[in-house]
Motif scaffolding. Structure first.
Motif, PDB file in Angstrom:
ATOM      1  N   UNK A 206       0.919  -1.139   0.104  1.00  0.00           N
ATOM      2  CA  UNK A 206       0.013   0.133   0.078  1.00  0.00           C
ATOM      3  C   UNK A 206       0.902   1.154   0.002  1.00  0.00           C
ATOM      4  N   UNK A 207       0.531   2.203  -0.866  1.00  0.00           N
ATOM      5  CA  UNK A 207       1.447   3.173  -1.000  1.00  0.00           C
ATOM      6  C   UNK A 207       0.884   4.251  -0.044  1.00  0.00           C
ATOM      7  N   UNK A 208       1.658   4.844   0.891  1.00  0.00           N
ATOM      8  CA  UNK A 208       1.051   5.727   2.092  1.00  0.00           C
ATOM      9  C   UNK A 208       2.232   6.506   2.682  1.00  0.00           C
ATOM     10  N   UNK A 235       5.631   2.866   8.234  1.00  0.00           N
ATOM     11  CA  UNK A 235       6.551   2.163   8.827  1.00  0.00           C
ATOM     12  C   UNK A 235       7.442   2.459  10.085  1.00  0.00           C
ATOM     13  N   UNK A 236       7.786   3.730   9.994  1.00  0.00           N
ATOM     14  CA  UNK A 236       8.666   4.245  10.958  1.00  0.00           C
ATOM     15  C   UNK A 236       7.752   4.702  12.266  1.00  0.00           C
ATOM     16  N   UNK A 237       6.489   4.957  12.009  1.00  0.00           N
ATOM     17  CA  UNK A 237       5.480   5.163  13.181  1.00  0.00           C
ATOM     18  C   UNK A 237       5.022   3.760  13.803  1.00  0.00           C
ATOM     19  N   UNK A 238       4.999   2.743  12.783  1.00  0.00           N
ATOM     20  CA  UNK A 238       4.613   1.227  13.579  1.00  0.00           C
ATOM     21  C   UNK A 238       5.844   0.898  14.576  1.00  0.00           C
ATOM     22  N   UNK A 239       7.210   1.507  14.113  1.00  0.00           N
ATOM     23  CA  UNK A 239       8.242   1.182  15.099  1.00  0.00           C
ATOM     24  C   UNK A 239       8.123   2.042  16.579  1.00  0.00           C
ATOM     25  N   UNK A 240       7.455   2.951  16.294  1.00  0.00           N
ATOM     26  CA  UNK A 240       7.328   3.916  17.505  1.00  0.00           C
ATOM     27  C   UNK A 240       6.277   3.110  18.680  1.00  0.00           C
ATOM     28  N   UNK A 241       5.103   2.267  18.058  1.00  0.00           N
ATOM     29  CA  UNK A 241       4.349   1.726  18.542  1.00  0.00           C
ATOM     30  C   UNK A 241       4.748   0.409  19.133  1.00  0.00           C
ATOM     31  N   UNK A 242       5.894  -0.108  18.615  1.00  0.00           N
ATOM     32  CA  UNK A 242       6.633  -1.099  19.081  1.00  0.00           C
ATOM     33  C   UNK A 242       7.688  -0.827  20.418  1.00  0.00           C
ATOM     34  N   UNK A 419      -4.073   9.113  17.666  1.00  0.00           N
ATOM     35  CA  UNK A 419      -5.647   8.707  17.506  1.00  0.00           C
ATOM     36  C   UNK A 419      -6.284   7.819  16.872  1.00  0.00           C
ATOM     37  N   UNK A 420      -6.337   6.449  17.022  1.00  0.00           N
ATOM     38  CA  UNK A 420      -6.465   5.606  15.733  1.00  0.00           C
ATOM     39  C   UNK A 420      -7.976   5.987  15.360  1.00  0.00           C
ATOM     40  N   UNK A 421      -8.956   6.223  16.073  1.00  0.00           N
ATOM     41  CA  UNK A 421     -10.198   6.478  15.545  1.00  0.00           C
ATOM     42  C   UNK A 421     -10.244   7.733  14.739  1.00  0.00           C
ATOM     43  N   UNK A 422      -9.673   8.927  15.039  1.00  0.00           N
ATOM     44  CA  UNK A 422      -9.450   9.907  14.416  1.00  0.00           C
ATOM     45  C   UNK A 422      -8.901   9.814  13.164  1.00  0.00           C
ATOM     46  N   UNK A 423      -7.774   8.948  13.013  1.00  0.00           N
ATOM     47  CA  UNK A 423      -6.999   8.556  11.739  1.00  0.00           C
ATOM     48  C   UNK A 423      -7.661   7.786  10.893  1.00  0.00           C
ATOM     49  N   UNK A 424      -8.483   6.976  11.138  1.00  0.00           N
ATOM     50  CA  UNK A 424      -9.402   6.151  10.529  1.00  0.00           C
ATOM     51  C   UNK A 424     -10.275   6.885   9.900  1.00  0.00           C
ATOM     52  N   UNK A 425     -11.296   7.869  10.508  1.00  0.00           N
ATOM     53  CA  UNK A 425     -11.943   8.896   9.860  1.00  0.00           C
ATOM     54  C   UNK A 425     -11.514   9.625   8.933  1.00  0.00           C
ATOM     55  N   UNK A 440      -2.286   6.411  -1.434  1.00  0.00           N
ATOM     56  CA  UNK A 440      -3.301   6.375  -0.280  1.00  0.00           C
ATOM     57  C   UNK A 440      -4.788   6.077  -0.981  1.00  0.00           C
ATOM     58  N   UNK A 441      -4.905   5.449  -2.292  1.00  0.00           N
ATOM     59  CA  UNK A 441      -6.236   5.305  -2.685  1.00  0.00           C
ATOM     60  C   UNK A 441      -6.895   3.808  -2.231  1.00  0.00           C
ATOM     61  N   UNK A 442      -6.060   3.251  -1.034  1.00  0.00           N
ATOM     62  CA  UNK A 442      -6.564   2.344  -0.343  1.00  0.00           C
ATOM     63  C   UNK A 442      -6.079   2.276   1.170  1.00  0.00           C
ATOM     64  N   UNK A 443      -7.159   2.073   2.000  1.00  0.00           N
ATOM     65  CA  UNK A 443      -6.930   2.234   3.501  1.00  0.00           C
ATOM     66  C   UNK A 443      -6.031   1.384   3.983  1.00  0.00           C
ATOM     67  N   UNK A 444      -4.976   1.888   4.825  1.00  0.00           N
ATOM     68  CA  UNK A 444      -3.590   0.927   5.375  1.00  0.00           C
ATOM     69  C   UNK A 444      -4.286   0.418   6.749  1.00  0.00           C
ATOM     70  N   UNK A 445      -5.129  -0.667   6.751  1.00  0.00           N
ATOM     71  CA  UNK A 445      -5.866  -1.040   7.817  1.00  0.00           C
ATOM     72  C   UNK A 445      -4.845  -1.419   8.855  1.00  0.00           C
ATOM     73  N   UNK A 446      -3.598  -2.026   8.301  1.00  0.00           N
ATOM     74  CA  UNK A 446      -2.605  -2.384   9.437  1.00  0.00           C
ATOM     75  C   UNK A 446      -2.234  -1.405  10.225  1.00  0.00           C
ATOM     76  N   UNK A 447      -1.900  -0.291   9.643  1.00  0.00           N
ATOM     77  CA  UNK A 447      -1.476   0.995  10.222  1.00  0.00           C
ATOM     78  C   UNK A 447      -2.524   1.695  11.278  1.00  0.00           C
TER      79      UNK A 447
END
Length: 491
Positions: A206-208, A235-242, A419-425, A440-447
């Motif tokens: 997914x291009x994002x 991907x870098x933000x995923x590392x912050x989560x981790x 905020x995951x809820x606001x980010x999804x919206x 970003x023409x496709x939702x990155x659900x994993x993010x």
């Protein structure tokens, strides 16, 4: 030069190669240990000579490089030898190098590579010179080099044949050595500040992470289309989560867009994320990185850029987006009637557009070019910043800055939205109406899933390294600081 002329010159050089082979030498060179950079040799101390006396010989030296000039006078040759640190004159005398060395010297061409053992000294005219005692052949140049006094001057050929540009134009080589120093300074400073360098995928499903059109490729084994990354952000933000609290990547990114003096489809950016920071933390970091890079390459904070000077002396001013808009556009961005009238007067279409999008269009048209800088433009309209945290005091404003110098954006940074809820919206709102081929023409659900595991409050930063090098090294085109810029294939 015609193809016939080139072929004629190459045939002459090929004949010299055969003669070098006949001397029992390998025309493609050999190992040559313990030689010193020419710049170091030029800095060696020389014995003092009382006035009127014959100069005492200097130290024994060993150098290697490419022949950039050769002229002969009877039983003497003078050679200009150049490596990537500098140049030095070589004196080759028949009596000093012997019959075998002289036979080799007689077959040398401009562009060939040699090693030289000799003694450092001065000629009668006072030029520092290596007086050769032996020569080692290190490689034949079969292709004739550019005209010896002017180097490779045609811009397109310089980009296409960077290998010639680098050895025939010392300023080009110095540009790329300085670029390397800038990147090294960034890595050093980031390490000192506790950041770790990481690597994230170049091919992504997914291009994002940015609004741009990606390059598409295909993985045969998995039989899926993939995208060359347009940004490493998600991907870098995923590392912050981790739990990796300070991360950065100096990344090659790819955007299937235009080519201009300020844009190359493949470019280098540094992205960094700092847990428990915000966009003010990123301003301090940006200033430290760029000032550190200037310190690494030398030349001071007041730097030439074309026919003007840019003063990078810190601290740099910080002004809000809306204040700059009022100052340069001459209208209040909250007055939508005046705003839309201003946009129409500039030829900007406004039908169906959100006012914040129109504000952005007008800002790009009338404000950016007037930003001499360096200046941090802070607090952007929230509607154009889907990955950015809103100000607690004013949710219509996003905690974002861009660094501008001479109308060019060099850096972009946020207080990151976690905020995951606001980010999804926001993702869903942004995706509405996107063309399938756009990013970003496709939702990155994993993010979004990653954010639900809890990303710390953070500041995030992206710096365009090519544009920064353009500015710091006084180059007018991004192609001057990219070793191999994308070019249309020659017919």
């Amino acid at each position: 030069m015609s193809e016939e002329s080139l072929e004629g010159l190459e045939s002459v050089r090929l004949e010299k190669l055969r003669k070098i082979e006949s001397l029992g030498l390998d025309p493609w060179g050999q190992r040559f240990d313990d030689h010193k950079p020419i710049a170091d040799v030029r800095g060696l101390p020389m014995p003092e000579t009382p006035e009127g006396e014959t100069p005492a010989p200097g130290p024994a030296v060993r150098v290697a490089g490419r022949i950039m000039l050769k002229r002969g006078q009877g039983k003497v040759h003078f050679i200009e030898l150049r490596d990537w640190t500098g140049r030095i004159q070589i004196f080759v005398g028949k009596n000093q190098v012997g019959e075998a060395g002289w036979a080799l010297a007689s077959e040398l061409d401009y562009g060939d590579r040699i090693g030289v053992d000799g003694t450092l000294g001065f000629t009668k005219t006072g030029e520092l010179t290596v007086f050769a005692t032996s020569l080692t052949f290190l490689g034949k140049s079969l292709a004739p080099p550019p005209e010896k006094w002017h180097g490779l001057t045609d811009l397109e050929q310089r980009y296409r044949q960077r290998y010639v540009d680098l050895y025939s134009n010392p300023e080009s080589l110095e540009t790329f050595l300085s670029r390397s120093k800038i990147l090294a300074a960034f890595r050093k400073i980031m390490g000192e500040k506790g950041f770790v360098e990481v690597e994230t995928p170049t091919m992504q499903s997914i291009a994002g992470g940015a609004a741009a059109r990606p390059f598409v490729t295909h993985h045969n084994t998995l039989d899926i289309d993939l995208f060359m990354r347009i940004a490493p952000e998600l991907y870098l933000k995923r590392l912050l989560v981790g739990g990796m609290e300070r991360v950065f990547e100096i990344a090659r990114v790819f955007r299937n867009e235009g080519i201009s003096p300020k844009h190359n489809p493949e470019f280098t950016m540094m992205e960094a994320y700092q847990a428990y920071g915000d966009y003010h933390s990123m301003m301090d970091l940006t200033e430290a990185l760029i000032c550190g890079a200037i310190d690494a390459i030398g030349g001071g904070y007041e730097r030439p850029w074309g026919d003007v000077t840019v003063d990078f002396t810190p601290p740099w001013p910080r002004k809000t987006y809306y204040d700059l808009f009022r100052e340069h556009a001459g209208v209040d961005p909250t007055d939508h009637e005046a705003l839309f009238a201003k946009a129409e007067s500039l030829g900007i279409k406004t039908a169906g557009k959100d006012p914040d999008v129109v504000i952005s269009d007008v800002f790009e048209e009338v404000v950016e070019d007037s930003l001499i800088g360096p200046i941090f433009v802070i607090d952007y309209p929230a509607a154009i910043c889907p990955l950015t945290k809103r100000k607690a005091s004013n949710p219509a404003v996003a905690e974002r800055f861009e660094l501008f110098v001479r109308g060019m954006e060099l850096a972009n940074a946020y207080t990151e939205l976690n905020d995951p809820m606001l980010q999804e919206d926001l993702f869903r709102n942004q995706l509405a109406g996107q063309k399938e081929e756009d990013s970003m023409a496709k939702m990155d659900d994993d993010f979004v899933r990653a954010l639900k595991h809890g990303m710390p409050p953070a500041g995030g930063l992206g710096i365009g390294m090519d544009r920064l090098c353009m500015l710091l090294l006084n180059r007018s085109s991004i192609r001057d600081v990219v070793l191999f810029p994308l070019m249309r294939p020659q017919s």
